[in-house]
Every structure is written in structure tokens, then in C-alpha cells.
Design an enzyme around this catalytic site. Structure first.
Site, PDB file in Angstrom:
ATOM      1  N   HIS A 242      -3.717  -3.676   2.183  1.00 13.49           N
ATOM      2  CA  HIS A 242      -4.375  -4.253   3.357  1.00 13.49           C
ATOM      3  C   HIS A 242      -5.162  -3.201   4.143  1.00 13.49           C
ATOM      4  O   HIS A 242      -6.391  -3.257   4.228  1.00 13.49           O
ATOM      5  CB  HIS A 242      -3.326  -4.877   4.285  1.00 13.49           C
ATOM      6  CG  HIS A 242      -2.544  -5.999   3.692  1.00 13.49           C
ATOM      7  ND1 HIS A 242      -3.130  -7.190   3.296  1.00 13.49           N
ATOM      8  CD2 HIS A 242      -1.220  -6.128   3.450  1.00 13.49           C
ATOM      9  CE1 HIS A 242      -2.186  -7.991   2.831  1.00 13.49           C
ATOM     10  NE2 HIS A 242      -1.031  -7.375   2.908  1.00 13.49           N
ATOM     11  N   ASP A 243      -4.447  -2.265   4.736  1.00 12.63           N
ATOM     12  CA  ASP A 243      -5.087  -1.290   5.615  1.00 12.63           C
ATOM     13  C   ASP A 243      -6.013  -0.331   4.865  1.00 12.63           C
ATOM     14  O   ASP A 243      -7.089   0.015   5.372  1.00 12.63           O
ATOM     15  CB  ASP A 243      -4.030  -0.515   6.395  1.00 12.63           C
ATOM     16  CG  ASP A 243      -3.241  -1.416   7.343  1.00 12.63           C
ATOM     17  OD1 ASP A 243      -3.618  -2.600   7.497  1.00 12.63           O
ATOM     18  OD2 ASP A 243      -2.244  -0.947   7.925  1.00 12.63           O
TER      19      ASP A 243
END
Length: 315
Positions: A242-243
């Protein structure tokens, strides 16, 4: 070289994003700002300092920020079931030797944006609380920020904390809506694309076999993350990056394809609070307020992420 500030709630995928950003020759990390989310803000700040230390990047300033949502009581507890009791996969890194600077995260954002007008990209991979506070304190920064790249939202896919809401937006819906409606340039990197980017145990085995502190740490925390994912979806086969994808979009925007869209956050619903609602009508009835990432070149991004983290850390 691009000037960036990362706003984090460190967390496992935050740690991976930090490794990616700090080791990228394309980015100059001006500083890190922290908030509540994956854990309480004191722990996420401590974890950020721990990760910087193991990466050998303790010269990067860390500014502690928001410990609670902008307007409401917290909607969810800490995500220790996903990130571990210590917030980084129960790796229990040594206490950091450095400390956070004596400046609130929102003030650090304002200071750096004014120091480098139209040059700073904010990569927000936690709640939008620190940025919302900065905008409330100094509305002029809206026109001085180069861009905000937000890991958050789920415009075309289900949520991950409720059926419709993604965790970072759900953590502080009012702050997200304030940022969305502020006029600041936004690229939204949501579950629409991040859930397609998987790190697998084949990847982490390379890190583990390196024998280096960084390699062992990245492998251990990532494998904890994968095991947590497997309890939710045993068929996924890894953990989503995600990040790191938000960082990747800043390094190379061609990793994704984005569409201009008007998006707002539901701050009033019960079952739908925190939902990111995009105007997908054809033609849309509202002017776009951001670019929403809808497609990702998975193989090219994951390969680049692995190459940057592995080679730069001599893993």
C-alpha cells in the site's frame, strides 16, 4: 531530485515505504511527520525513529503530530492485529538513540512548504489529520504545495476496514474531507491499485538470506504482515504494498494510470462513514478535485521497489 515529506503512522507498510523513499536517488526526504493510526502516536513516532536508525538515516528529522482525529473520537482501535503489538511485526527493534524534533508535524509541514514553495510533494500514508491541521493554520500552503500523494480511499473497490471504507480515510473522515475540498493538488493512490501490488515470501526470503540487519528486519515484519493478511484472505498469497506504491507514484508517475475525478468523503453515514465517493457519471456533474489511480503496472513497480530497497541497502 524531488523534495518530499512523508506523513506516516509507522506500521509495517510504512516501514517498507520509508526504506523505498530513503534509498531512492530520485527523492530528497526533507523530513517525516507522524500521527496516530496503526498505533498510538507515541509508538508510531518511536517506530519511525527505529526504522530510520536501522536504515542509517538518523539525519532525517521526525516531527510528532496528531494523536487523535480532528473533530471526533476515534472510530477504530489500533491495528495491532495487523501490525503487531509493537506496530512493526513484533520485531521489537532497540530503542532509538535519536528523538523527534521539538516541533509539531503540522508546523513542520508549513515551514518546509514555505521554505521550498511549489517544490514539496507530501506523501501521506496515514490519516490526513496533520495536513488538515496545517491547512487550517496556514491556508496559503494549498497553493504552495507541489502535490499531495495520498495512500487512501477505495473509489471503485471494497474497503478494508468496513465494506466501503479504507483505513487511512476512516481513521479521520473529517480531516480527509477537508483536504479533499481544499483545492490542494491531489493524487489518490487507493485500494483500487494497491491491492494489486503483492510482496510474497519468495521476495522476503531474499531479504532474510542476506543476513544484514535491514534484510532480517524487512523480512520479519513483512512476513508478520503476510500472516495477518492470510487470516483475512488465505488466497491472496502475500501482502499488499500500500504505502510503497504511494512513494513509487512520486518516483515514477508512469507506474499508474490516473483519471481526473471529483471525490468526497462520507462524514455523516453510519455504515458508509469514511467512504470515498467518486463522481463516475458520464459526463460527471462536478469538476474533478484530484487524480484517482485506477490502473497500475504491477510487475514494473514491484521490480523497481525490490531493486531500490535491495541494492541500496546492500541486501
Amino acid at each position: 531530485m524531488k523534495y518530499v515529506i512523508l506523513d506516516v503512522d509507522t506500521g509495517i507498510d510504512d516501514a517498507l515505504a520509508l526504506a523505498y523513499a530513503i534509498q531512492s536517488p530520485a527523492l530528497h526526504v526533507l523530513g517525516l511527520t507522524t500521527s496516530f493510526g496503526n498505533h498510538v502516536v507515541d509508538i508510531t513516532t518511536e517506530n519511525t525513529l527505529k526504522v530510520l536508525e536501522i536504515l542509517g538515516a538518523t539525519d532525517i528529522p521526525v516531527a510528532k503530530g496528531a494523536g487523535k482525529p480532528l473533530l471526533r473520537s476515534p472510530l477504530k482501535a489500533n491495528a495491532t492485529h495487523i501490525h503487531g503489538e509493537d506496530g512493526i511485526g513484533n520485531t521489537y527493534l532497540p530503542q532509538p538513540k535519536v528523538t523527534a524534533i521539538d516541533q509539531h508535524a503540522s508546523d513542520f509541514i508549513i515551514e518546509q512548504v514555505r521554505k521550498y514553495p511549489k517544490q514539496v510533494t507530501l506523501i501521506t500514508v496515514a490519516s490526513q489529520t496533520n495536513l488538515a491541521l496545517a491547512i487550517m493554520k496556514d491556508p496559503e500552503i494549498v497553493s504552495l504545495v507541489k502535490r499531495v500523494v495520498i495512500m487512501g480511499g477505495a473509489v471503485t473497490v471494497p474497503g478494508n476496514v468496513t465494506p466501503v471504507a479504507e483505513a487511512n480515510i476512516y481513521t479521520d473522515p473529517e480531516a480527509a474531507e477537508l483536504v479533499f475540498q481544499s483545492g490542494i493538488p491531489i493524487t489518490l493512490v487507493g485500494l483500487d491499485v494497491t491491492m494489486q501490488t503483492l510482496l510474497t515470501k519468495e521476495h522476503t526470503q531474499m531479504w532474510r538470506e542476506s543476513g544484514t540487519p535491514v534484510g532480517k528486519f524487512l523480512a520479519s515484519c513483512s512476513e508478520f504482515y503476510m500472516d495477518a493478511y492470510a487470516k483475512i484472505n488465505p488466497y491472496l498469497g502475500g501482502c499488499a504494498l500500500h504505502d510503497p506504491l504511494a512513494v513509487g507514484v512520486v518516483i515514477d508517475p508512469s507506474f499508474v494510470q490516473a483519471s481526473p475525478m471529483y471525490v468526497q468523503v462520507d462524514t455523516e453515514g453510519s455504515a458508509s462513514i469514511g467512504r470515498t465517493i467518486g463522481d463516475r457519471r458520464n459526463p460527471p456533474k462536478q469538476s474533478p478535485n484530484m487524480d484517482v489511480c485506477l490502473q497500475v503496472d504491477v510487475n514494473r513497480f514491484v521490480s523497481h521497489f525490490l531493486q531500490q530497497v535491495i541494492t541500496k541497502n546492500n541486501i
